[in-house]
Design an enzyme around this catalytic site. Structure first.
Site, short mmCIF file in Angstrom:
data_model
loop_
_atom_site.label_atom_id
_atom_site.label_comp_id
_atom_site.label_asym_id
_atom_site.label_seq_id
_atom_site.Cartn_x
_atom_site.Cartn_y
_atom_site.Cartn_z
N LYS A 142 -11.54 1.03 -1.41
CA LYS A 142 -10.68 1.47 -2.51
C LYS A 142 -11.50 1.47 -3.81
O LYS A 142 -12.33 2.33 -4.01
CB LYS A 142 -9.44 0.58 -2.62
CG LYS A 142 -8.33 0.90 -1.63
CD LYS A 142 -8.58 0.37 -0.26
CE LYS A 142 -7.45 0.62 0.70
NZ LYS A 142 -7.78 0.19 2.07
N SER A 144 0.78 -1.23 0.00
CA SER A 144 0.00 0.00 0.00
C SER A 144 0.81 1.28 0.00
O SER A 144 0.31 2.34 -0.38
CB SER A 144 -0.95 0.01 1.20
OG SER A 144 -0.23 -0.08 2.41
N HIS A 178 -5.42 -3.50 -2.47
CA HIS A 178 -5.01 -2.58 -3.54
C HIS A 178 -4.84 -3.29 -4.88
O HIS A 178 -4.35 -2.69 -5.84
CB HIS A 178 -3.71 -1.88 -3.14
CG HIS A 178 -3.84 -1.05 -1.90
ND1 HIS A 178 -4.23 0.27 -1.92
CD2 HIS A 178 -3.66 -1.37 -0.60
CE1 HIS A 178 -4.27 0.73 -0.68
NE2 HIS A 178 -3.93 -0.24 0.14
#
Length: 390
Positions: free
Chosen positions: A235, A176, A204
């Site tokens: 996200k 990240s 991610h």
């Protein structure tokens, strides 16, 4: 605690970068203190947080179910929308079952802490997310840690585990802060050799890598070799929450033993609907992921051409190494004054000599916005003598 005054020291220097208030929707431009600011600090990789379909889905769910579920999933907090999301996610990642948690942090906390026992091992990359670290700390299993993406180090740790014990390797898929991708195929090879299991945090990776955004493991073609796939909704899914995907027996065990799941209030109807609609958009509108990668390649090329140190990243997360904590805070403030929001990364999120600016991209960023940001970053880095003189 009264002696803890580091934030006050940073505030006194006028460079405190945290808890900055945003007065608008999360987009490539936001309003802060009445000013328009370019946002390069968001995890909304596909730019779906203000997509009309996502907003409408969340609104419909609120009208139908209310603002909350008033209990845990274990008792009175399960609605049919939770079950639909779990079913569709399981199909999407090609696993037998999925369970949805209220936050991504709770997923790692609740899974890592309980899937292995006292005689077992949890083996983590040294740069794994803090939620994995906390889950490992709560586990009764023996913890082991290997050097970042170093397969010789991982093999060393595996070779020192008892052969008959359960060995769970836990790694981020995309890291990240650094933006680099874990060597999943090599981890799979070592897991086979030492009869270990694998859990990959795809926070991610989902919505970014792999066909249709199915993540890092899918990108490498080894999803079927990975036992546990973790994802977040904060996200690419434009919401809040998280999930774990695995075989039915593992999910059944977690549903009845994962404390951060059992003893937490369930995901709100609006958040559930927003995540579900974002999943539909990923499947129906691949152009969002295509635009994200166009922006990513464009920015990566720009930073490399100008001599920025960006490490091994190959993703929309671009670390701009500063390697000086005071300058990291200072450049963050200088960029904000220029109308650019970026995130400073300092200990404990990184090693003291690895401080950096985290520059992250969204599918909705334009080349004009990226050019302006890179130009301002170049000037600020040169002024602070972070970049070499040409």
């Amino acid at each position: 605690m009264a002696r803890y005054d580091l934030p006050q020291q940073i505030k006194a220097k006028g460079v405190y970068p945290y808890f900055r208030s945003i007065e608008s929707e999360q987009d490539t431009e936001v309003i802060m203190n009445g000013r328009r600011i370019l946002m390069f600090g968001s995890n909304s990789y596909l730019g779906l947080t203000n997509h009309p379909r996502v907003i409408e889905a969340a609104t419909r769910a609120t009208h139908k179910y209310g603002t909350g579920c008033a209990g845990s999933r274990f008792l009175n907090g399960t609605i049919d929308l939770h079950l639909q999301l779990e079913h569709e996610l399981a199909q999407w990642v090609d696993k037998e079952d999925v369970m949805v948690y209220s936050t991504g942090f709770q997923v790692n906390l609740g899974v890592v802490s309980c899937v292995t026992g006292r005689e077992d091992y949890v083996i983590c990359d040294e740069l794994d997310h803090a939620s994995i670290v906390e889950g490992r700390r709560l586990s009764f299993s023996t913890p082991r840690k290997y050097r970042h993406s170093d397969m010789s180090s991982l093999e060393h740790e595996l070779s020192h585990c008892r052969p008959d014990a359960i060995k769970l390797i836990v790694t981020d898929g995309v890291f990240s802060m650094e933006g680099d991708i874990a060597p999943i195929p090599e981890i799979v090879r070592l897991a086979r050799k030492y009869k270990a299991n694998i859990m990959v945090d795809e926070a991610h990776g989902f919505g970014v890598l792999g066909h249709g955004g199915r993540g890092t493991c899918h990108h490498f073609g080894v999803s079927h070799e990975v036992d546990l796939l973790m994802g977040t909704f904060s996200k690419s899914f434009a919401s809040i929450g998280g999930f774990i995907a695995s075989d039915r027996d593992t999910i059944n065990y977690l549903r009845h033993n994962s404390r951060s799941y059992i003893f937490s209030a369930s995901l709100t109807p609006a958040a559930t609907a927003a995540a579900l609609e974002s999943l539909h958009i990923m499947q129906e509108e691949p152009e969002h992921i295509e635009r994200l990668w166009e922006a990513t390649h464009y920015a990566l090329n720009g930073f490399r051409t100008l001599g920025f140190e960006i490490g091994a990243t190959k993703t929309p997360i671009i670390p701009l190494y500063v390697r000086d904590m005071e300058k990291t805070f200072l450049v963050t403030r200088m960029l904000f004054d220029e109308g650019i929001f970026v995130n400073p990364v300092v200990p404990p999120a990184c090693a003291p000599n690895d401080t950096l600016i985290r520059f992250s991209l969204m599918a909705t960023h334009t080349k004009k916005q990226i050019d302006y940001a890179i130009d301002r970053l170049f000037e600020c880095f040169r002024k602070l003598e972070i970049l070499p003189t040409l």
